[in-house]
Motif scaffolding. Structure first.
Motif, PDB file in Angstrom:
ATOM      1  N   CYS A   2       0.846  -1.195   0.000  1.00 56.11           N
ATOM      2  CA  CYS A   2       0.000   0.000   0.000  1.00 56.11           C
ATOM      3  C   CYS A   2       0.882   1.245   0.000  1.00 56.11           C
ATOM      4  O   CYS A   2       1.730   1.408   0.875  1.00 56.11           O
ATOM      5  CB  CYS A   2      -0.915  -0.012   1.222  1.00 56.11           C
ATOM      6  SG  CYS A   2      -2.047   1.381   1.271  1.00 56.11           S
ATOM      7  N   TYR A   5      -3.619   5.866   0.773  1.00 57.88           N
ATOM      8  CA  TYR A   5      -4.937   5.475   1.277  1.00 57.88           C
ATOM      9  C   TYR A   5      -5.854   6.685   1.391  1.00 57.88           C
ATOM     10  O   TYR A   5      -5.416   7.822   1.491  1.00 57.88           O
ATOM     11  CB  TYR A   5      -4.826   4.731   2.603  1.00 57.88           C
ATOM     12  CG  TYR A   5      -4.591   5.577   3.831  1.00 57.88           C
ATOM     13  CD1 TYR A   5      -5.635   5.876   4.697  1.00 57.88           C
ATOM     14  CD2 TYR A   5      -3.327   6.045   4.138  1.00 57.88           C
ATOM     15  CE1 TYR A   5      -5.425   6.633   5.839  1.00 57.88           C
ATOM     16  CE2 TYR A   5      -3.107   6.796   5.273  1.00 57.88           C
ATOM     17  CZ  TYR A   5      -4.145   7.090   6.114  1.00 57.88           C
ATOM     18  OH  TYR A   5      -3.928   7.843   7.230  1.00 57.88           O
ATOM     19  N   PHE A  21      -2.375   4.723  10.594  1.00 57.03           N
ATOM     20  CA  PHE A  21      -2.736   3.748   9.565  1.00 57.03           C
ATOM     21  C   PHE A  21      -1.682   2.655   9.659  1.00 57.03           C
ATOM     22  O   PHE A  21      -0.482   2.935   9.589  1.00 57.03           O
ATOM     23  CB  PHE A  21      -2.728   4.422   8.194  1.00 57.03           C
ATOM     24  CG  PHE A  21      -2.961   3.478   7.048  1.00 57.03           C
ATOM     25  CD1 PHE A  21      -4.111   2.713   6.988  1.00 57.03           C
ATOM     26  CD2 PHE A  21      -2.035   3.360   6.035  1.00 57.03           C
ATOM     27  CE1 PHE A  21      -4.338   1.849   5.927  1.00 57.03           C
ATOM     28  CE2 PHE A  21      -2.253   2.508   4.966  1.00 57.03           C
ATOM     29  CZ  PHE A  21      -3.403   1.741   4.920  1.00 57.03           C
ATOM     30  N   GLY A  23      -0.358  -1.657   9.071  1.00 58.03           N
ATOM     31  CA  GLY A  23      -0.416  -2.877   8.294  1.00 58.03           C
ATOM     32  C   GLY A  23       0.149  -4.038   9.087  1.00 58.03           C
ATOM     33  O   GLY A  23       0.975  -3.856   9.982  1.00 58.03           O
ATOM     34  N   SER A  50      -7.033  11.967   1.717  1.00 57.06           N
ATOM     35  CA  SER A  50      -6.108  11.014   1.107  1.00 57.06           C
ATOM     36  C   SER A  50      -4.690  11.338   1.521  1.00 57.06           C
ATOM     37  O   SER A  50      -4.310  12.514   1.582  1.00 57.06           O
ATOM     38  CB  SER A  50      -6.195  11.082  -0.422  1.00 57.06           C
ATOM     39  OG  SER A  50      -7.479  10.735  -0.861  1.00 57.06           O
ATOM     40  N   SER A  58       6.306   1.594   2.798  1.00 50.36           N
ATOM     41  CA  SER A  58       5.543   1.587   1.548  1.00 50.36           C
ATOM     42  C   SER A  58       6.047   0.503   0.589  1.00 50.36           C
ATOM     43  O   SER A  58       5.391   0.201  -0.399  1.00 50.36           O
ATOM     44  CB  SER A  58       5.602   2.949   0.869  1.00 50.36           C
ATOM     45  OG  SER A  58       6.918   3.230   0.438  1.00 50.36           O
ATOM     46  N   PHE A  65      -4.961  -4.396   7.172  1.00 48.66           N
ATOM     47  CA  PHE A  65      -4.778  -2.959   7.374  1.00 48.66           C
ATOM     48  C   PHE A  65      -5.819  -2.473   8.375  1.00 48.66           C
ATOM     49  O   PHE A  65      -6.915  -3.017   8.463  1.00 48.66           O
ATOM     50  CB  PHE A  65      -4.945  -2.203   6.047  1.00 48.66           C
ATOM     51  CG  PHE A  65      -3.911  -2.564   5.031  1.00 48.66           C
ATOM     52  CD1 PHE A  65      -2.710  -1.886   4.986  1.00 48.66           C
ATOM     53  CD2 PHE A  65      -4.136  -3.582   4.129  1.00 48.66           C
ATOM     54  CE1 PHE A  65      -1.743  -2.226   4.055  1.00 48.66           C
ATOM     55  CE2 PHE A  65      -3.186  -3.925   3.185  1.00 48.66           C
ATOM     56  CZ  PHE A  65      -1.981  -3.252   3.153  1.00 48.66           C
ATOM     57  N   GLU A  88     -10.239   3.309   1.207  1.00 56.37           N
ATOM     58  CA  GLU A  88      -9.718   2.780  -0.058  1.00 56.37           C
ATOM     59  C   GLU A  88      -8.208   2.692   0.069  1.00 56.37           C
ATOM     60  O   GLU A  88      -7.550   3.619   0.547  1.00 56.37           O
ATOM     61  CB  GLU A  88     -10.070   3.704  -1.228  1.00 56.37           C
ATOM     62  CG  GLU A  88     -11.541   3.732  -1.548  1.00 56.37           C
ATOM     63  CD  GLU A  88     -11.871   4.631  -2.721  1.00 56.37           C
ATOM     64  OE1 GLU A  88     -10.937   5.295  -3.271  1.00 56.37           O
ATOM     65  OE2 GLU A  88     -13.040   4.703  -3.084  1.00 56.37           O
ATOM     66  N   LEU A  89      -7.660   1.572  -0.383  1.00 53.50           N
ATOM     67  CA  LEU A  89      -6.219   1.346  -0.357  1.00 53.50           C
ATOM     68  C   LEU A  89      -5.699   1.299  -1.783  1.00 53.50           C
ATOM     69  O   LEU A  89      -6.300   0.661  -2.638  1.00 53.50           O
ATOM     70  CB  LEU A  89      -5.893   0.038   0.358  1.00 53.50           C
ATOM     71  CG  LEU A  89      -6.498  -0.133   1.754  1.00 53.50           C
ATOM     72  CD1 LEU A  89      -6.167  -1.516   2.292  1.00 53.50           C
ATOM     73  CD2 LEU A  89      -6.012   0.948   2.688  1.00 53.50           C
ATOM     74  N   TYR A  90      -4.583   1.960  -2.022  1.00 55.32           N
ATOM     75  CA  TYR A  90      -3.975   1.978  -3.345  1.00 55.32           C
ATOM     76  C   TYR A  90      -2.566   1.418  -3.246  1.00 55.32           C
ATOM     77  O   TYR A  90      -1.880   1.611  -2.249  1.00 55.32           O
ATOM     78  CB  TYR A  90      -3.903   3.410  -3.890  1.00 55.32           C
ATOM     79  CG  TYR A  90      -5.238   4.109  -3.870  1.00 55.32           C
ATOM     80  CD1 TYR A  90      -6.132   3.933  -4.928  1.00 55.32           C
ATOM     81  CD2 TYR A  90      -5.600   4.924  -2.814  1.00 55.32           C
ATOM     82  CE1 TYR A  90      -7.365   4.573  -4.913  1.00 55.32           C
ATOM     83  CE2 TYR A  90      -6.839   5.551  -2.800  1.00 55.32           C
ATOM     84  CZ  TYR A  90      -7.700   5.383  -3.839  1.00 55.32           C
ATOM     85  OH  TYR A  90      -8.924   6.013  -3.821  1.00 55.32           O
TER      86      TYR A  90
END
Length: 94
Positions: A2, A5, A21, A23, A50, A58, A65, A88-90
Protein backbone atom coordinates in the motif's frame (compact mmCIF):
# COMPACT_ATOMS: atom_id res chain seq x y z
CA UNK A 1 1.97 -3.09 -0.93
CA UNK A 2 0.00 0.00 0.00
CA UNK A 3 1.45 3.35 -1.01
CA UNK A 4 -1.65 5.56 -0.62
CA UNK A 5 -4.94 5.47 1.28
CA UNK A 6 -8.19 7.42 1.40
CA UNK A 7 -11.07 7.45 3.84
CA UNK A 8 -14.36 9.26 3.95
CA UNK A 9 -15.75 10.70 7.14
CA UNK A 10 -19.37 9.92 8.02
CA UNK A 11 -22.02 12.55 8.78
CA UNK A 12 -21.09 13.20 12.42
CA UNK A 13 -19.16 16.09 13.95
CA UNK A 14 -16.53 13.77 15.43
CA UNK A 15 -13.54 14.58 13.22
CA UNK A 16 -10.37 12.54 13.72
CA UNK A 17 -7.22 14.50 14.54
CA UNK A 18 -4.69 11.89 15.65
CA UNK A 19 -4.59 8.36 14.25
CA UNK A 20 -2.31 5.71 12.79
CA UNK A 21 -2.74 3.75 9.56
CA UNK A 22 -1.20 0.32 10.16
CA UNK A 23 -0.42 -2.88 8.29
CA UNK A 24 0.14 -6.46 9.46
CA UNK A 25 0.97 -9.83 7.95
CA UNK A 26 -0.58 -11.91 10.78
CA UNK A 27 -3.20 -9.63 12.39
CA UNK A 28 -1.25 -9.57 15.67
CA UNK A 29 1.91 -7.55 15.02
CA UNK A 30 1.24 -4.13 13.49
CA UNK A 31 3.51 -1.68 11.66
CA UNK A 32 2.76 2.04 11.45
CA UNK A 33 2.50 2.98 7.79
CA UNK A 34 1.56 6.57 8.51
CA UNK A 35 0.99 8.42 11.79
CA UNK A 36 -1.13 11.57 12.00
CA UNK A 37 -0.97 14.01 14.91
CA UNK A 38 -3.27 17.03 15.05
CA UNK A 39 -4.21 16.50 11.39
CA UNK A 40 -6.94 18.97 10.42
CA UNK A 41 -7.60 17.55 6.93
CA UNK A 42 -11.08 16.26 7.82
CA UNK A 43 -13.16 19.25 8.91
CA UNK A 44 -16.60 18.67 7.32
CA UNK A 45 -19.11 15.83 7.54
CA UNK A 46 -18.75 13.44 4.61
CA UNK A 47 -15.36 14.81 3.59
CA UNK A 48 -12.68 12.66 1.91
CA UNK A 49 -9.02 12.67 2.92
CA UNK A 50 -6.11 11.01 1.11
CA UNK A 51 -2.53 10.46 2.25
CA UNK A 52 0.59 8.79 0.83
CA UNK A 53 2.41 6.04 2.70
CA UNK A 54 6.04 7.14 2.75
CA UNK A 55 9.32 5.58 3.74
CA UNK A 56 10.42 1.94 3.82
CA UNK A 57 6.99 0.69 4.95
CA UNK A 58 5.54 1.59 1.55
CA UNK A 59 7.77 -1.12 0.02
CA UNK A 60 6.61 -3.92 2.33
CA UNK A 61 3.66 -6.22 1.61
CA UNK A 62 0.89 -6.49 4.23
CA UNK A 63 -2.18 -8.69 4.42
CA UNK A 64 -4.27 -6.71 6.95
CA UNK A 65 -4.78 -2.96 7.37
CA UNK A 66 -6.42 -0.83 10.05
CA UNK A 67 -6.85 2.73 11.27
CA UNK A 68 -6.64 3.31 15.02
CA UNK A 69 -7.27 6.52 16.93
CA UNK A 70 -4.34 7.77 18.98
CA UNK A 71 -6.17 10.81 20.34
CA UNK A 72 -9.67 12.13 20.93
CA UNK A 73 -11.88 13.32 18.09
CA UNK A 74 -13.45 16.79 17.85
CA UNK A 75 -17.12 17.46 18.37
CA UNK A 76 -19.43 18.17 21.26
CA UNK A 77 -18.66 14.90 23.02
CA UNK A 78 -14.85 15.04 22.48
CA UNK A 79 -14.66 11.25 22.43
CA UNK A 80 -12.77 8.32 20.92
CA UNK A 81 -15.26 7.42 18.15
CA UNK A 82 -13.70 6.81 14.73
CA UNK A 83 -16.51 7.76 12.35
CA UNK A 84 -15.67 6.83 8.76
CA UNK A 85 -17.81 5.50 5.92
CA UNK A 86 -15.18 3.66 3.94
CA UNK A 87 -11.48 3.29 3.27
CA UNK A 88 -9.72 2.78 -0.06
CA UNK A 89 -6.22 1.35 -0.36
CA UNK A 90 -3.98 1.98 -3.34
CA UNK A 91 -0.79 0.16 -4.25
CA UNK A 92 0.47 -3.06 -5.79
CA UNK A 93 -0.38 -6.75 -5.46
CA UNK A 94 2.70 -8.83 -4.81
Amino acid sequence: MCNYYTFRHDGSTNFPRSWAFQGSMDGETWTNLRVHENDNTICRAGQFGSWPVLGPSSLLPFRFFRIILTGRTTGDSNNWNLCICFIELYGYFH
